[in-house]
Structure formats: structure tokens, C-alpha cells
Design a protein around this motif. Structure first.
Motif, PDB file in Angstrom:
ATOM      1  N   ALA A   1       0.834  -1.279  -0.135  1.00  0.00           N
ATOM      2  CA  ALA A   1      -0.179  -0.506  -0.119  1.00  0.00           C
ATOM      3  C   ALA A   1       0.909   1.220   0.309  1.00  0.00           C
ATOM      4  O   ALA A   1       0.522   2.317  -0.619  1.00  0.00           O
ATOM      5  CB  ALA A   1      -0.555   0.338   1.112  1.00  0.00           C
ATOM      6  N   THR A   2       2.292   1.061   0.756  1.00  0.00           N
ATOM      7  CA  THR A   2       3.067   2.379   0.687  1.00  0.00           C
ATOM      8  C   THR A   2       3.657   2.635  -0.576  1.00  0.00           C
ATOM      9  O   THR A   2       3.973   3.686  -1.090  1.00  0.00           O
ATOM     10  CB  THR A   2       3.644   2.260   1.458  1.00  0.00           C
ATOM     11  OG1 THR A   2       4.971   1.332   1.082  1.00  0.00           O
ATOM     12  CG2 THR A   2       3.475   2.055   2.949  1.00  0.00           C
ATOM     13  N   GLY A   3       3.600   2.033  -1.363  1.00  0.00           N
ATOM     14  CA  GLY A   3       4.021   1.822  -2.744  1.00  0.00           C
ATOM     15  C   GLY A   3       2.935   2.518  -3.855  1.00  0.00           C
ATOM     16  O   GLY A   3       2.576   3.695  -4.218  1.00  0.00           O
ATOM     17  N   VAL A   4       1.998   1.714  -3.618  1.00  0.00           N
ATOM     18  CA  VAL A   4       0.435   2.665  -4.309  1.00  0.00           C
ATOM     19  C   VAL A   4       0.264   4.342  -4.079  1.00  0.00           C
ATOM     20  O   VAL A   4       0.071   4.877  -4.499  1.00  0.00           O
ATOM     21  CB  VAL A   4      -0.690   2.274  -3.880  1.00  0.00           C
ATOM     22  CG1 VAL A   4      -1.684   2.216  -4.541  1.00  0.00           C
ATOM     23  CG2 VAL A   4      -0.131   0.309  -4.673  1.00  0.00           C
ATOM     24  N   ALA A   5       0.770   4.377  -2.565  1.00  0.00           N
ATOM     25  CA  ALA A   5       0.585   5.579  -2.039  1.00  0.00           C
ATOM     26  C   ALA A   5       1.419   6.601  -2.007  1.00  0.00           C
ATOM     27  O   ALA A   5       1.402   7.357  -3.107  1.00  0.00           O
ATOM     28  CB  ALA A   5       0.439   5.709  -0.651  1.00  0.00           C
ATOM     29  N   SER A   6       2.676   5.999  -2.841  1.00  0.00           N
ATOM     30  CA  SER A   6       4.326   7.061  -3.502  1.00  0.00           C
ATOM     31  C   SER A   6       3.647   7.593  -4.535  1.00  0.00           C
ATOM     32  O   SER A   6       3.769   8.544  -4.628  1.00  0.00           O
ATOM     33  CB  SER A   6       4.958   6.248  -3.273  1.00  0.00           C
ATOM     34  OG  SER A   6       6.300   6.937  -3.852  1.00  0.00           O
ATOM     35  N   MET A   7       3.325   6.393  -5.601  1.00  0.00           N
ATOM     36  CA  MET A   7       2.690   6.670  -7.020  1.00  0.00           C
ATOM     37  C   MET A   7       1.695   7.633  -6.924  1.00  0.00           C
ATOM     38  O   MET A   7       1.402   9.033  -7.610  1.00  0.00           O
ATOM     39  CB  MET A   7       2.304   5.487  -7.542  1.00  0.00           C
ATOM     40  CG  MET A   7       3.253   4.471  -7.736  1.00  0.00           C
ATOM     41  SD  MET A   7       3.251   3.535  -8.988  1.00  0.00           S
ATOM     42  CE  MET A   7       2.792   4.679 -10.991  1.00  0.00           C
ATOM     43  N   LEU A   8       0.019   7.782  -6.145  1.00  0.00           N
ATOM     44  CA  LEU A   8      -0.736   8.263  -6.341  1.00  0.00           C
ATOM     45  C   LEU A   8       0.163   9.629  -5.640  1.00  0.00           C
ATOM     46  O   LEU A   8      -1.001  10.671  -6.257  1.00  0.00           O
ATOM     47  CB  LEU A   8      -1.664   8.010  -5.548  1.00  0.00           C
ATOM     48  CG  LEU A   8      -2.679   6.564  -6.653  1.00  0.00           C
ATOM     49  CD1 LEU A   8      -3.695   5.778  -5.277  1.00  0.00           C
ATOM     50  CD2 LEU A   8      -3.090   7.090  -7.447  1.00  0.00           C
ATOM     51  N   HIS A   9       0.737   9.896  -4.263  1.00  0.00           N
ATOM     52  CA  HIS A   9       0.830  10.920  -4.261  1.00  0.00           C
ATOM     53  C   HIS A   9       1.672  12.589  -4.860  1.00  0.00           C
ATOM     54  O   HIS A   9       1.729  13.268  -5.008  1.00  0.00           O
ATOM     55  CB  HIS A   9       1.886  10.926  -2.417  1.00  0.00           C
ATOM     56  CG  HIS A   9       2.508  11.995  -2.766  1.00  0.00           C
ATOM     57  ND1 HIS A   9       2.080  13.435  -2.046  1.00  0.00           N
ATOM     58  CD2 HIS A   9       3.581  12.827  -1.946  1.00  0.00           C
ATOM     59  CE1 HIS A   9       2.675  14.369  -0.851  1.00  0.00           C
ATOM     60  NE2 HIS A   9       4.155  13.634  -1.809  1.00  0.00           N
ATOM     61  N   ASP A  10       2.626  11.256  -5.743  1.00  0.00           N
ATOM     62  CA  ASP A  10       4.016  12.245  -6.585  1.00  0.00           C
ATOM     63  C   ASP A  10       2.801  12.271  -7.755  1.00  0.00           C
ATOM     64  O   ASP A  10       2.949  13.295  -8.084  1.00  0.00           O
ATOM     65  CB  ASP A  10       4.312  10.734  -7.240  1.00  0.00           C
ATOM     66  CG  ASP A  10       5.702  11.145  -6.280  1.00  0.00           C
ATOM     67  OD1 ASP A  10       6.114  11.597  -5.016  1.00  0.00           O
ATOM     68  OD2 ASP A  10       6.320   9.598  -6.340  1.00  0.00           O
TER      69      ASP A  10
ATOM     70  N   ALA B   1      -6.256   8.041   4.862  1.00  0.00           N
ATOM     71  CA  ALA B   1      -6.718   6.391   5.126  1.00  0.00           C
ATOM     72  C   ALA B   1      -6.730   6.319   6.759  1.00  0.00           C
ATOM     73  O   ALA B   1      -6.686   7.363   7.940  1.00  0.00           O
ATOM     74  CB  ALA B   1      -5.282   5.731   5.349  1.00  0.00           C
ATOM     75  N   THR B   2      -6.872   4.681   6.912  1.00  0.00           N
ATOM     76  CA  THR B   2      -7.141   5.320   8.687  1.00  0.00           C
ATOM     77  C   THR B   2      -6.644   4.442   9.231  1.00  0.00           C
ATOM     78  O   THR B   2      -5.188   4.492   8.746  1.00  0.00           O
ATOM     79  CB  THR B   2      -8.169   3.660   8.968  1.00  0.00           C
ATOM     80  OG1 THR B   2      -7.589   2.389   7.963  1.00  0.00           O
ATOM     81  CG2 THR B   2      -9.726   3.744   8.084  1.00  0.00           C
TER      82      THR B   2
ATOM     83  N   ILE C   1       1.813   4.688   5.886  1.00  0.00           N
ATOM     84  CA  ILE C   1       2.292   5.522   4.758  1.00  0.00           C
ATOM     85  C   ILE C   1       3.480   6.153   5.025  1.00  0.00           C
ATOM     86  O   ILE C   1       4.319   6.700   4.613  1.00  0.00           O
ATOM     87  CB  ILE C   1       1.018   5.585   3.985  1.00  0.00           C
ATOM     88  CG1 ILE C   1       0.192   5.066   3.618  1.00  0.00           C
ATOM     89  CG2 ILE C   1       1.806   6.866   3.411  1.00  0.00           C
ATOM     90  CD1 ILE C   1      -1.058   4.872   2.669  1.00  0.00           C
ATOM     91  N   ARG C   2       2.785   6.717   6.198  1.00  0.00           N
ATOM     92  CA  ARG C   2       3.778   7.862   6.236  1.00  0.00           C
ATOM     93  C   ARG C   2       5.199   7.910   6.856  1.00  0.00           C
ATOM     94  O   ARG C   2       6.210   8.617   6.501  1.00  0.00           O
ATOM     95  CB  ARG C   2       2.885   9.051   7.459  1.00  0.00           C
ATOM     96  CG  ARG C   2       2.126   9.868   7.306  1.00  0.00           C
ATOM     97  CD  ARG C   2       1.500  10.365   8.536  1.00  0.00           C
ATOM     98  NE  ARG C   2       1.201   9.762   9.999  1.00  0.00           N
ATOM     99  CZ  ARG C   2      -0.214  10.066  10.035  1.00  0.00           C
ATOM    100  NH1 ARG C   2      -1.015  10.043   9.243  1.00  0.00           N
ATOM    101  NH2 ARG C   2      -0.522   8.798  11.196  1.00  0.00           N
ATOM    102  N   LYS C   3       5.652   6.755   7.359  1.00  0.00           N
ATOM    103  CA  LYS C   3       6.699   5.956   7.806  1.00  0.00           C
ATOM    104  C   LYS C   3       7.084   6.365   7.037  1.00  0.00           C
ATOM    105  O   LYS C   3       8.750   6.288   6.744  1.00  0.00           O
ATOM    106  CB  LYS C   3       6.754   4.557   8.661  1.00  0.00           C
ATOM    107  CG  LYS C   3       6.435   4.500  10.063  1.00  0.00           C
ATOM    108  CD  LYS C   3       6.122   3.216  10.554  1.00  0.00           C
ATOM    109  CE  LYS C   3       6.077   3.065  11.976  1.00  0.00           C
ATOM    110  NZ  LYS C   3       5.547   1.712  11.895  1.00  0.00           N
ATOM    111  N   MET C   4       7.332   5.473   5.849  1.00  0.00           N
ATOM    112  CA  MET C   4       7.769   6.174   4.008  1.00  0.00           C
ATOM    113  C   MET C   4       7.796   7.651   3.544  1.00  0.00           C
ATOM    114  O   MET C   4       8.226   7.679   2.609  1.00  0.00           O
ATOM    115  CB  MET C   4       6.670   5.178   3.255  1.00  0.00           C
ATOM    116  CG  MET C   4       7.128   4.016   3.159  1.00  0.00           C
ATOM    117  SD  MET C   4       8.711   3.547   3.629  1.00  0.00           S
ATOM    118  CE  MET C   4       9.365   3.052   2.215  1.00  0.00           C
TER     119      MET C   4
END
Length: 1002
Positions: A873-882, A889-890, A897-900
């Protein structure tokens, strides 16, 4: 009138994916229209998003585009092809709405494209509820008292005017989408809100209730000289209140007096003229008060419809074919009747038999869904039967349904009677059971409002089930003219008469080959099997033999009267197929093109001495029976997940420990993953065994479920000695999602060459070891660096060719409120679309758009996933943030996600109180949901989240692989509208290459 020579190129728009309310009947009508226009020497440009159809075969049209049915791609097609006209009336509601939108956007005017068949004004008058009501009133026709609402306040204000209960009918929708009945003020907000959301113009008609009245439909055709014919009358056995697509229907109508029927005829002609449909077919629906004979006009479709396909097959009158010719200038008297070759289309069909249509439901696929029937269509297919009498046709229709399980009834007679009051999928089974137990016709009529004539017929059928079939079975022709002229096109049904009965089957000197169709469409066995049957018929004819088709589905191209040399409209039961074979004495029967239905008949046909052509019955059983298929794989040295077979619940629990959890559990010989589940422990297996009924003597299969693996589908052809690989498709979702519900990509985008060669070699090995002669589908799982064989099916799936092609499915969760939209090993999709592009992300984005889940290009994405999915999920979130998306998120997912180093706002789970995620979704503050399951059942947060997203048409992704694909697709879509490409262009550049060993890949 002369054919229009000012037109040279005509654009047709298909109906898109198979969905509830819009199914294979539009492949039938679109294919007919394309062929007619090509025969008339017009260039035909076809746009559709569905790869499983005959109409999207490259030879059916001059140029074929498999593209999303949206204004952007279709405008590109228009710009490239420069058509002179657009025929909008043969692709269902999708084509009609899109054509109207292209007009309103100025696209048609900009490129000089004329709407033919029905112009913009006629479409708008028929589909806009307010304009239709006004048009009918001006024509002097009675419509139900009604009011138009664009908001809840409009609806409340109309209560005094129309009263309770009232019907909600959204504008510009198909299959009653979003419609319903408001019986109390408490239901107003929910039902009206659903309707407003479903209507593309945010408009609903609130209509006076005529619940319990008789419902009738007339199929009407008009030419530009204002000649009008009534093709067929259809009566619903269910009274008003049940969508006509969900009702058992009979043609011709049975209960009206001649005076009443003539009144409906006159009004239907008035309707088509008032709306202004210049040429072609229309369906007009009426309600008739059985007490007063009062008639009200309910609605009309200014196009070929689902009922048009039924009317065409019931009468032999090819409505779509004639509609296409009328659209280019011919009049009815100038068009010959293909069945008789002696009469023109201006002769109204007359039939001397009875036709019954029966809907096919799939409620067992959607636990938790409301099982009642209303104005919101829920059936996934239909069967049709023809008999000399109503009782013959009704009984034949009963056995054409191919139910997965027999209906169950209340033990208490009073409880059974009370259950009749609510319309449901098993209502007529319950009516028959109640009559069997001694209920009176009057009791049943009082509870159901079903006409007494039908109930008396059913009471007779219950009293003596064999009476309609007394005498001698013989085959009669469908001839459109009640035997006044000889039929030239062989199109048959069986009836029973006193001997000596005279049959009407006409055969030539050529040897016949019988092809068994797939019966009524249902989840797991849809239009793709009809596609294969049609191609089989075409090839058999090319080989100098007579193609003999047996099928009972009125929606399909295979039951078109000119697809085969002889068509038998019969149930696909062993008894009925053997009866056809007794008349035909064929060279053999082909069972591998119609899916699981004909495969189940193979052993019985073989035992009766009927030759099975192609893959033999032992090979079929070898592939289907896990206890035989497993040892075959062992002999070949191919890996398979650990497995066991059990014939009782106790044995299954005992063997499960040997196989190891998690388990994929299923009954043998299933269709579409029916009753297939993943269980993670012994308690889960026990719960499964308590819930799922299996046929006596049939095994329960237990396979180790390979988590975090990639699934691959391979389609191959084998002639007994050589194997050709037709396509290798990689599933986008992880293992555990039924292949029919998973997005797939061809060619595979993340599998190395060495693994691909291994897949090709093992497919060839399995095909030759099984003794396949024909088609084979093999499913593999790649787990780590190892390749596992999951199963082999000696029947077709669907595949594509060229570029990068992504198949995406269409799911009907909006029809089944209360059912979780989470995907699993049991198939639930009704249809599919395809995206074609030079690369995977663009093709995936096209497929999502075509499936109606267009991915957002900006906004807010909500992510909540299981613990095991948080790294992905962190990988997906990174792409979408970019890409500029806001991430919410819950708590646990947001922390990961924030840890990344990715910003993520924490919002409440549902149990933590408002404002929680569902509040965000309901107020429109979320554009995309990524949710993998944590917990099960209707009380789990995930269930609530997914239900809220489905209700508001927000894309909801339930696997991390799907989330990553979506992120890549959004990035591709941000680069601009992808270019359209025709199949003819793709196939011109296709080439065949040799694969490993004796396998070949195209």
C-alpha cells in the motif's frame, strides 16, 4: 422508395459489456445490422467495448474499434473515419444515450454526421420522462398520473398529487436501473435518491401505481412512408410491479379480448407516430386494468430492445435486419421476408404456436441481497421455449432454465401461500407447489394478481403433468405466417400431437453435425460461448456439412435463423437433444463450444450411441475429475498444489489436515466458481460444509491455496498431435479472484521469457496427455519461481490478439444492494470489456473507463488495507501522492504510509464514530477507494466502505495488484486521451511465431 445513395459510410455503436438489462440481444441486433448494411455495399464503422461478441469480429464491419463507449474515443473514431450517418437504435440504451450526447456536444454537426433511424428529437421525446408524458397527453393517450422530480423536495411535493404507493422511473436508464416502488413516506428518500443518482440527467418520473394490472408489450415497426406493422404482442404473466425483463412472458398475448387487443394496436401505432420514430422498431409497454379494461401507456423504447430479440425469435421476423434497411430508405413492402421468400415485411407475422420466455436469476451469487423482484431488473439471462399450446411451452421453458439447485418450499401450507404475495425468482415454482398441495386458483389469484386464465392452465399442468406431452413428438417450422406459405428457412421446435403426426423437418443430402449451445446466459457462462458456437457453425458449413444448432436462448446470434442450416429451439436436456439426434441422425455432436451445459450431456449422448466429435468424453472427465487429473499431472512431472477429494463432510475435514490450510474448496463440475471459497482453518471449512449443498455422489475438492501468486490463463488448440497457443493472459489481481472476475492482460506484462516457454510447453503436454481435439483452457499459478497447474477446461474462454490488450470485468453490485462487492473465487461478473493500447498502463486505463469505473485524474484517495498489504500500500500511495492526490487512510494504514515519508491524513474507522470514512464517501469527498479485506460479514468496516463506494459509483479496488495497476493507469491517462485503433489495423500487422517444442503461439 429508393435506397439512400447519398450515404456511403455508416457508424454503428454497440451496447458495451453485458450487464443486467442489456445483454447478448444487442450483439444479435448489431450483427444483423452490420451484415445487412455491408450487403447493401455501405462501409460500416463499428465501435464497441465488448471483445466477446460476434459483432466485433473484424469481418463483420469495414472498420471495427474496441474502445470505451464514451464521447472522447467515439469522437476520435468519427474524426478519423468521417462517416455520413450514425444509426443509434441497435446498441441498446448505451448507444442511444451516447448518440444523444454526441449530438448535444455538437460532434455530429461538426463532422456532418446524420442520425438515421431515430433523430435527436424522437430519442429525447421517448427517453425524457417529462416530454414523453406531455407527448402522450397531446396524442390523447392516457398515462399514469405522474410528476417529475429533480430533488427530494420535488418528490415530497408530489405526494398529494399522485398518492402512495408510487413508482420511481429514472430517465435515460436501462433495465429499470435505479427504479423502485415507494410504499411509504419512510421509503421516499432512499428510493428517489437511488433513482436520481442512476439517471444521467438527474431526473425521475414519480408515477401513479398500477400494481397488479396486466402488463403487455407490442413490438412496432414503421417506415418513412408511415406504414406501420405490429410484429408481436407479448404478455407478462407477472402483473405490473415486476420489471418485464424479470417476468415470465408469453407470446402472443393470451388473455385480451379482440376488442381490447385492437385498442392496444391502435394506441401503439399512435405512440410511434407521436414520438416521431421515423423508421425501425420500437417497443411500447401498456398496463391494462383487469377490472375496468382501462389502458395506460407506460413507456416506449425508440430502438431495438431486449423484447425485440424475443419477438424476432418468437416470430421469425428479423426486426434488427429490417430496421437497418428501413433506416437507409427502403419501405416495408420493398423488403422480402427471408423465412418465406414469398411475402414482404409489410405482412404482419402470424403464429400458430405459443412461446414462453423464462428469466434466469443468480441470487445465489450475491448473499445478503434483497431477493424480491420489483421494477429494478435483476435477471442475468433468459430461456425461450416454443410449443403447440401454452402448457407445452410453459413446461419446456421450465426445463430450459438449467437451475443450479432445486427450489425449496415452506413445509407449512399457509406459510407457502403467504410467500406468494411477494414476487421473487421462485414465484412460479411456489405457485405450482401451492396448487399441487391443494390451494385454489382463487387463493393464488388473490395473493398474486396473476390472471386466472394462466392459473387455470397451471392447475391443469399440476393435475396431469404428462397431458401436454401425450401423443407423438414432432418438429414444426417457425414460418411467420401460420403455415399460409411454406417456410424456406429451417427453424424448428418440437410439439406433441395425436399420431400420425406429420413433421416438417427438411434435410438435404449433406451430412449434418449437431452443435449444442450454452442455454440461457448466466454468470460463468455468457456470450463468449455463443461466439464459439457461431464460429463452429460457420466452419462446419464451409467444410461441406450441414450445421445443426440446438439452443434455447433468444438473445443470441446462434439462434438467428440463418446462422446454421437447421436450428432447433429446444431445451438443452439429454431427452430433448436425443430427440433432435433421432431426427437428424448426425455425423456427430460437438459439445465443447457451449460451455459446461453441453459438457454435462456428453456422457449420456455417448451412452446412447451418439458420436461425440472433437475431445472425447474420457478426456472431458479426465480434465474435470480432480482425482483423475492429479495423477495425470504427476505422470507428466508437473507441479500442482496439494489436493484431496472427499465425498462427505467428515472425510473433507479429515483430508484437509493432509492438504494444509489455506484451502480452496469447491464441489466437482462447477460453473463460474459456483460455491467455491477460500477457507483458512478447520472452523471455516466446517462452516462451508454446513452451508453448501453438493449433489449426492459428487466429490468435494480441497486444493491448497497459493497466496501471493500470479495466475495465468492459457488458451490453446490441439488436433491430437500438435498444439497451438492462442493466447497467454496474466491476471492483474493476485490469486484467489476467479479468472472470470479478474482483469487480465495479453501479452503478459510481468512474466519472463523462460517462464513463458515453460507455460507453453506444459500447456502442450497437458493437451496431448488429455487427448484434446479442439479447444483447451489451462490455468496456472506462478508462486515464487515455481509453476503450478491449477486446472484444465476442454472448452473455450475468450482471448484477443495484437497490441497490449487488457480485459476488465463488469460487476452488477448496484443491482444487489446488501451484497458485498469483495471479489473471490466464485465468479460474479456479468460481462467484460477490453482496452487496446501500445502499453499496459494505457490499455488498463481504457479498460477501466469502458467498464464504467473511470479512474480519477485528481482528488482524494482513501486507503485502508489488511496488515499483510501495508508494505504494498505504501508503494501505491507513493505513486498517487507523486501524481498530486491527497491521501486519507485509517489509523494503521496512515501510520505505515507516513513512515515512508508520504503525507497521509488519518480518518476514523466506522466504529470510532463520525466523521468516518463512509461520511467522506457519502458527501462526495473521495474519488478513489483502495480497500483490502479485514474481517468478513455485513458488520465489517470493509463491507460498509465498499457498499458506499458502489452506491455512489466511486471506483473501489480490493487488491493491491489492482491498486498498483490503477496508479500506473492514472499516470498514463494524465498524458492525454489515448489514440483509437481499429482491429483491422492491428490484424494487418499481426504475425505468427513458433513457440517451444510443438507448441505454436500466435
Amino acid at each position: 422508395m429508393p435506397r439512400r445513395n447519398d450515404l456511403h459510410k455508416i457508424l454503428l455503436i454497440g451496447s458495451g459489456p453485458i450487464v443486467i438489462g442489456q445483454a447478448a440481444e444487442f450483439d444479435y441486433s448489431g450483427t444483423q445490422a452490420c451484415r445487412v448494411l455491408m450487403d447493401e455495399d455501405y462501409e460500416v464503422v463499428l465501435v464497441n467495448s465488448n471483445p466477446a461478441t460476434i459483432m466485433t469480429d473484424p469481418e463483420v464491419a469495414t472498420s471495427t474499434y474496441i474502445e470505451p463507449l464514451l464521447p472522447g474515443p467515439v469522437t476520435q473514431v468519427i474524426e478519423r473515419e468521417q462517416p455520413d450517418a450514425l444509426l443509434p437504435t441497435l446498441g441498446g440504451q448505451t448507444a442511444l444515450n451516447l448518440s444523444k450526447e454526441l449530438h448535444e456536444l455538437g460532434v455530429l454537426e461538426r463532422y456532418g454526421v446524420e442520425l438515421i433511424g431515430a433523430d435527436y428529437e424522437a430519442i429525447d421525446r421517448a427517453e425524457d420522462r417529462e416530454r414523453f408524458r406531455s407527448t402522450m397527453t397531446q396524442a390523447g393517450l392516457r398515462v399514469p398520473r405522474s410528476a417529475i422530480a429533480h430533488s427530494f423536495s420535488d418528490a415530497r411535493a408530489a405526494l398529494d398529487q399522485i398518492g402512495l404507493p408510487f413508482i420511481v422511473r429514472p430517465a435515460f436508464t436501462l433495465g429499470g436501473t435505479g427504479g423502485g416502488v415507494v410504499r411509504s413516506e419512510d421509503e421516499l428518500e432512499a428510493v428517489v435518491g437511488r433513482g436520481l443518482s442512476a439517471s444521467p440527467i438527474g431526473q425521475v418520473l414519480l408515477e401513479e401505481s398500477v400494481l397488479g394490472w396486466g402488463e403487455f408489450e407490442l413490438e412496432v415497426m414503421r417506415d418513412r412512408a408511415d406504414n406501420v406493422v405490429i410484429v408481436c404482442s407479448i404478455e407478462n404473466l407477472d402483473p405490473m410491479g415486476v420489471h418485464t425483463g424479470d417476468s415470465v412472458c408469453v407470446a402472443p398475448q393470451q388473455t385480451l379480448t379482440d376488442k381490447q387487443y385492437q385498442k392496444l394496436r391502435d394506441q401503439a401505432i399512435t405512440v410511434i407516430r407521436a414520438v416521431g420514430v421515423e423508421t425501425g422498431g420500437s417497443n411500447v409497454q401498456f398496463a391494462v386494468d383487469p377490472q375496468t379494461d382501462e389502458v395506460v401507456v407506460i413507456e416506449m423504447n425508440p430502438r431495438v430492445s431486449r423484447s425485440s430479440a424475443l419477438a424476432s425469435k418468437a416470430t421469425g421476423f428479423p426486426i434488427a435486419k429490417i430496421a437497418a434497411r428501413l433506416a437507409v430508405g427502403y419501405t416495408l413492402q420493398e423488403i422480402p421476408n427471408d423465412i418465406t421468400k414469398a411475402t414482404p415485411a409489410s405482412f404482419e407475422p402470424a403464429i400458430d404456436y405459443c412461446v414462453v420466455k423464462w428469466p434466469r436469476f443468480a441470487f445465489e451469487k450475491f448473499p445478503g441481497a434483497e431477493p424480491g423482484l420489483t421494477t429494478h431488473m435483476k435477471s442475468v439471462g433468459e430461456a425461450m421455449a416454443i410449443g403447440r399450446t401454452f402448457k407445452q411451452a410453459f413446461a419446456k421453458a421450465l426445463r430450459s432454465r438449467e437451475l443450479d439447485a432445486k427450489p425449496t418450499f415452506e413445509v407449512d401450507d399457509d406459510a407457502l401461500l403467504r410467500s406468494l404475495e411477494r414476487a421473487g425468482a421462485e414465484r412460479f415454482d411456489r405457485v405450482l407447489e401451492a396448487l399441487r398441495r391443494g390451494a385454489s386458483v382463487e387463493d393464488v389469484h388473490r395473493l398474486t394478481s396473476i390472471d386466472r386464465w394462466f392459473l387455470n392452465e397451471l392447475a391443469d399442468l399440476v393435475a396431469d403433468p404428462d397431458a401436454p406431452f401425450a401423443g407423438q413428438r414432432t418438429y414444426k417450422s417457425v414460418d411467420t405466417c401460420a403455415a399460409e406459405f411454406a417456410a424456406r428457412t429451417p427453424y424448428y421446435y418440437s410439439g406433441w400431437e395425436r399420431p400420425p403426426a406429420v413433421g416438417e423437418v427438411q434435410k438435404g443430402d449433406r451430412q449434418g453435425v449437431v452443435i449444442l449451445g450454452s442455454g440461457p446466459n448466466r454468470i460463468g457462462q455468457g456470450i463468449e460461448f455463443d461466439y464459439c458456437c457461431v464460429h463452429a457453425a460457420q466452419t462446419i458449413r464451409e467444410l461441406g456439412r450441414d450445421a445443426v444448432m440446438v439452443n434455447c436462448n433468444p438473445e443470441t446470434v446462434s439462434t438467428d435463423y440463418d446462422t446454421s442450416d437447421r436450428l432447433y429451439f429446444e431445451p438443452l436436456t439429454l431427452e430433448d437433444v436425443l430427440a433432435v439426434c433421432a431426427v437428424e441422425r448426425p455425423e456427430g455432436v460437438v459439445v465443447q463450444f457451449g460451455g459446461q451445459t453441453p459438457l454435462k450431456l456428453a456422457a449420456g449422448l455417448h451412452a446412447a450411441g451418439v458420436p461425440i466429435l472433437g475431445t472425447g468424453i474420457d478426456a472431458i472427465d479426465l480434465a474435470e475429475d480432480r482425482s483423475r487429473f492429479g495423477p495425470l499431472l504427476d505422470r507428466l512431472g508437473y507441479q500442482a498444489p496439494p489436493y484431496a477429494a472427499a465425498r462427505s463432510a467428515d472425510e473433507a475435514l479429515e483430508r484437509a489436515a493432509d492438504v494444509g490450510f489455506p484451502l480452496l474448496v469447491r464441489p466437482s463440475y462447477v460453473l463460474g466458481g459456483r460455491a467455491m471459497e477460500i477457507v483458512y482453518d478447520a472452523e471455516g471449512l466446517k462452516h462451508y460444509l454446513d452451508r453448501v449443498e453438493t449433489e449426492p455422489g459428487r466429490a468435494i475438492y480441497l486444493d491448497r491455496f497459493l497466496e501471493d501468486s500470479i495466475e495465468v490463463d492459457v488458451d490453446a488448440l490441439c488436433d491430437g498431435n500438435r498444439v497451438w497457443i492462442a493466447g497467454i493472459m496474466q491476471h492483474v489481481e493476485e490469486a484467489g479472484i476467479h479468472s472470470g472476475d479478474s482483469a487480465c492482460v495479453l501479452p503478459p506484462h510481468a512474466i519472463g521469457d523462460e517462464m513463458l516457454e515453460q507455460i507453453r510447453a506444459r500447456t502442450a503436454g497437458i493437451a496431448l496427455a488429455l487427448g484434446v481435439v479442439g479447444l483447451l483452457n489451462v490455468q496456472f499459478a506462478i508462486h515464487g519461481d515455481s509453476l503450478y497447474v491449477l486446472e484444465a477446461n476442454p472448452r473455450p474462454r475468450e482471448y484477443s490478439n495484437g497490441h497490449v490488450c487488457v480485459k476488465e470485468v463488469v460487476l452488477p453490485f448496484d443491482r444487489f444492494a446488501g451484497s458485498d462487492s469483495l471479489l473471490g473465487p466464485e465468479m460474479r461478473s456479468t460481462g467484460e470489456v477490453m482496452g487496446i493500447a501500445p502499453d499496459f498502463p494505457t490499455a488498463f486505463a481504457k479498460a477501466q473507463a469502458a467498464a464504467g469505473s473511470k479512474l480519477p485524474l485528481a482528488g482524494t484517495v482513501f486507503i485502508t488495507v489488511a496488515d499483510g498489504d501495508k508494505p504494498a500500500a505504501t508503494g501505491v500511495a507513493s505513486m498517487l501522492h507523486d501524481l498530486g492526490f491527497k491521501i486519507i487512510a485509517t489509523r494503521g494504514t496512515a501510520q505505515a504510509i507516513r513512515k515512508m515519508g508520504i503525507p497521509a491524513e488519518t480518518i476514523n474507522k466506522i466504529g470510532e464514530g463520525s466523521p468516518h470514512v463512509v461520511d467522506w464517501i457519502e458527501r462526495g469527498a473521495v474519488e478513489l477507494v483502495i480497500n483490502t479485506p479485514v474481517g468478513t460479514g455485513a458488520r465489517a468496516d470493509g463491507w460498509e466502505i465498499r457498499s458506499a463506494a458502489v452506491a455512489r459509483k466511486i471506483a473501489c479496488i480490493t487488491t493491491m495488484a489492482g491498486g498498483m495497476a490503477a496508479a500506473r493507469a492514472i499516470a498514463a491517462a494524465r498524458r492525454g486521451e489515448p489514440e483509437v485503433v481499429s482491429l483491422q489495423q492491428i490484424h494487418a500487422g499481426a504475425r505468427v511465431r513458433t513457440g517451444a517444442g510443438d507448441a505454436r503461439a500466435a
